[in-house]
Design a protein around this motif. Structure first.
Motif, PDB file in Angstrom:
ATOM      1  N   GLN A  54       0.862  -1.172   0.000  1.00 21.36           N
ATOM      2  CA  GLN A  54       0.000   0.000   0.000  1.00 21.36           C
ATOM      3  C   GLN A  54       0.903   1.227   0.000  1.00 21.36           C
ATOM      4  N   SER A  55       0.424   2.281  -0.617  1.00 26.92           N
ATOM      5  CA  SER A  55       1.212   3.503  -0.677  1.00 26.92           C
ATOM      6  C   SER A  55       0.293   4.704  -0.497  1.00 26.92           C
ATOM      7  N   LYS A  56       0.812   5.731   0.131  1.00 21.53           N
ATOM      8  CA  LYS A  56       0.033   6.956   0.301  1.00 21.53           C
ATOM      9  C   LYS A  56       0.278   7.935  -0.846  1.00 21.53           C
ATOM     10  N   THR A  57       1.366   7.723  -1.612  1.00 20.38           N
ATOM     11  CA  THR A  57       1.746   8.734  -2.596  1.00 20.38           C
ATOM     12  C   THR A  57       1.765   8.248  -4.046  1.00 20.38           C
ATOM     13  N   SER A  58       2.009   6.954  -4.287  1.00 16.42           N
ATOM     14  CA  SER A  58       2.096   6.488  -5.673  1.00 16.42           C
ATOM     15  C   SER A  58       1.499   5.095  -5.784  1.00 16.42           C
ATOM     16  N   GLY A  59       1.096   4.752  -6.992  1.00 15.20           N
ATOM     17  CA  GLY A  59       0.509   3.447  -7.231  1.00 15.20           C
ATOM     18  C   GLY A  59      -0.829   3.595  -7.928  1.00 15.20           C
ATOM     19  N   THR A 104      -9.794   4.066  -2.593  1.00 10.88           N
ATOM     20  CA  THR A 104      -8.807   5.140  -2.509  1.00 10.88           C
ATOM     21  C   THR A 104      -7.409   4.635  -2.158  1.00 10.88           C
ATOM     22  N   THR A 105      -7.312   3.416  -1.647  1.00 12.05           N
ATOM     23  CA  THR A 105      -6.005   2.859  -1.307  1.00 12.05           C
ATOM     24  C   THR A 105      -5.194   2.694  -2.583  1.00 12.05           C
ATOM     25  N   LEU A 106      -3.961   3.151  -2.545  1.00 10.60           N
ATOM     26  CA  LEU A 106      -3.058   2.989  -3.683  1.00 10.60           C
ATOM     27  C   LEU A 106      -2.176   1.770  -3.457  1.00 10.60           C
ATOM     28  N   TRP A 107      -1.947   1.002  -4.517  1.00  8.09           N
ATOM     29  CA  TRP A 107      -1.132  -0.213  -4.456  1.00  8.09           C
ATOM     30  C   TRP A 107       0.028  -0.088  -5.430  1.00  8.09           C
ATOM     31  N   ARG A 108       1.202  -0.459  -4.972  1.00  6.82           N
ATOM     32  CA  ARG A 108       2.382  -0.613  -5.836  1.00  6.82           C
ATOM     33  C   ARG A 108       2.631  -2.101  -5.973  1.00  6.82           C
ATOM     34  N   VAL A 109       2.470  -2.623  -7.166  1.00  6.51           N
ATOM     35  CA  VAL A 109       2.703  -4.042  -7.406  1.00  6.51           C
ATOM     36  C   VAL A 109       4.133  -4.178  -7.911  1.00  6.51           C
ATOM     37  N   ASN A 110       4.948  -4.898  -7.137  1.00  5.00           N
ATOM     38  CA  ASN A 110       6.379  -5.006  -7.434  1.00  5.00           C
ATOM     39  C   ASN A 110       6.712  -6.159  -8.370  1.00  5.00           C
ATOM     40  N   GLY A 111       5.787  -7.084  -8.566  1.00  3.75           N
ATOM     41  CA  GLY A 111       6.032  -8.201  -9.470  1.00  3.75           C
ATOM     42  C   GLY A 111       5.582  -9.517  -8.873  1.00  3.75           C
ATOM     43  N   THR A 112       5.600 -10.541  -9.711  1.00  2.00           N
ATOM     44  CA  THR A 112       5.220 -11.887  -9.288  1.00  2.00           C
ATOM     45  C   THR A 112       6.372 -12.831  -9.590  1.00  2.00           C
ATOM     46  N   ARG A 113       6.724 -13.605  -8.569  1.00  2.15           N
ATOM     47  CA  ARG A 113       7.760 -14.623  -8.736  1.00  2.15           C
ATOM     48  C   ARG A 113       7.074 -15.987  -8.745  1.00  2.15           C
ATOM     49  N   TYR A 114       7.552 -16.877  -9.620  1.00  2.00           N
ATOM     50  CA  TYR A 114       7.000 -18.226  -9.702  1.00  2.00           C
ATOM     51  C   TYR A 114       8.035 -19.207  -9.169  1.00  2.00           C
ATOM     52  N   LEU A 115       7.657 -19.862  -8.083  1.00  2.00           N
ATOM     53  CA  LEU A 115       8.561 -20.748  -7.366  1.00  2.00           C
ATOM     54  C   LEU A 115       8.123 -22.195  -7.559  1.00  2.00           C
ATOM     55  N   PRO A 116       8.928 -22.992  -8.266  1.00  2.00           N
ATOM     56  CA  PRO A 116       8.569 -24.409  -8.384  1.00  2.00           C
ATOM     57  C   PRO A 116       8.764 -25.083  -7.025  1.00  2.00           C
ATOM     58  N   ILE A 117       7.775 -25.847  -6.592  1.00  2.00           N
ATOM     59  CA  ILE A 117       7.879 -26.558  -5.323  1.00  2.00           C
ATOM     60  C   ILE A 117       8.199 -28.014  -5.624  1.00  2.00           C
ATOM     61  N   THR A 118       9.358 -28.437  -5.151  1.00  2.00           N
ATOM     62  CA  THR A 118       9.852 -29.795  -5.393  1.00  2.00           C
ATOM     63  C   THR A 118      10.335 -30.387  -4.073  1.00  2.00           C
TER      64      THR A 118
END
Length: 189
Positions: free
Chosen positions: A88-93, A135-149
């Protein structure tokens, strides 16, 4: 009527991101595999692969597993943990409706309508009047895909099998920051 709070927004952004990324690889199969209720063991469950979607804002990166079976690598499918980092961000997103619109832009028209209907069943519907209430602003930084083995640093699967009947629920905070990631295309493509 909007029935979705900040926690649900966070989780839904993570799920939608995984559905959209899988859609770009597998098409409508990704939509069909998505559990729009949020109650199934996995968020996306196809015939040959599953993706358990998590969203986190923690530093270092960690996620909450509601069931240890979500990372039971012994299943006969490719098991992927999709971890979307956002804050969450108050200024950007962007607001939640803006992020949903951005994510939905990758879907073809008929598939997008299918996703929008599923979102309505989940408690979210977009309209200009309702969208202004977010009104809440969100900064999405990315998605990582983790193989579970079997090499993943998760709760030992034997604990799942040997769990006494008196233990009804196990949750786990899984530190995922050091997990190796892969391109989703390489995992489910």
């Amino acid at each position: 009527l909007v029935l979705i709070g900040n926690k649900q927004m966070l989780l839904l952004i993570g799920e939608l991101k995984c559905v959209a990324d899988a859609y770009q690889i597998r098409g409508a199969e990704a939509i069909d595999s998505w559990d729009m209720t949020g109650h199934s063991l996995y968020d996306l469950d196809s015939e040959t692969w599953v993706i358990e979607s998590k969203a986190t804002s923690s530093e270092p990166e960690s996620v909450i597993l509601s069931k240890p079976e979500q990372v039971d690598f012994r299943i006969k499918k490719i098991l992927v943990l999709g971890v979307t980092s956002l804050n969450q961000s108050k200024t950007s997103g962007v607001t939640f409706p803006e992020k949903v619109t951005e994510i939905l832009s990758v879907f073809e028209k008929s598939d997008r309508q299918n996703i929008e209907l599923r979102l309505m069943n989940r408690g979210y519907s977009s309209s200009p009047e309702l969208d202004k209430k977010f009104t809440t602003l969100w900064r999405v930084n990315g998605t990582r895909y983790l193989p579970i083995t079997e090499n993943s640093n998760v709760l030992p699967c034997s604990w799942i099998d040997d769990r006494p009947d008196t233990i009804l629920k196990i949750t786990q905070r899984l530190a995922t920051e050091g997990f190796p990631e892969s391109e989703l295309q390489d995992l489910i493509g």
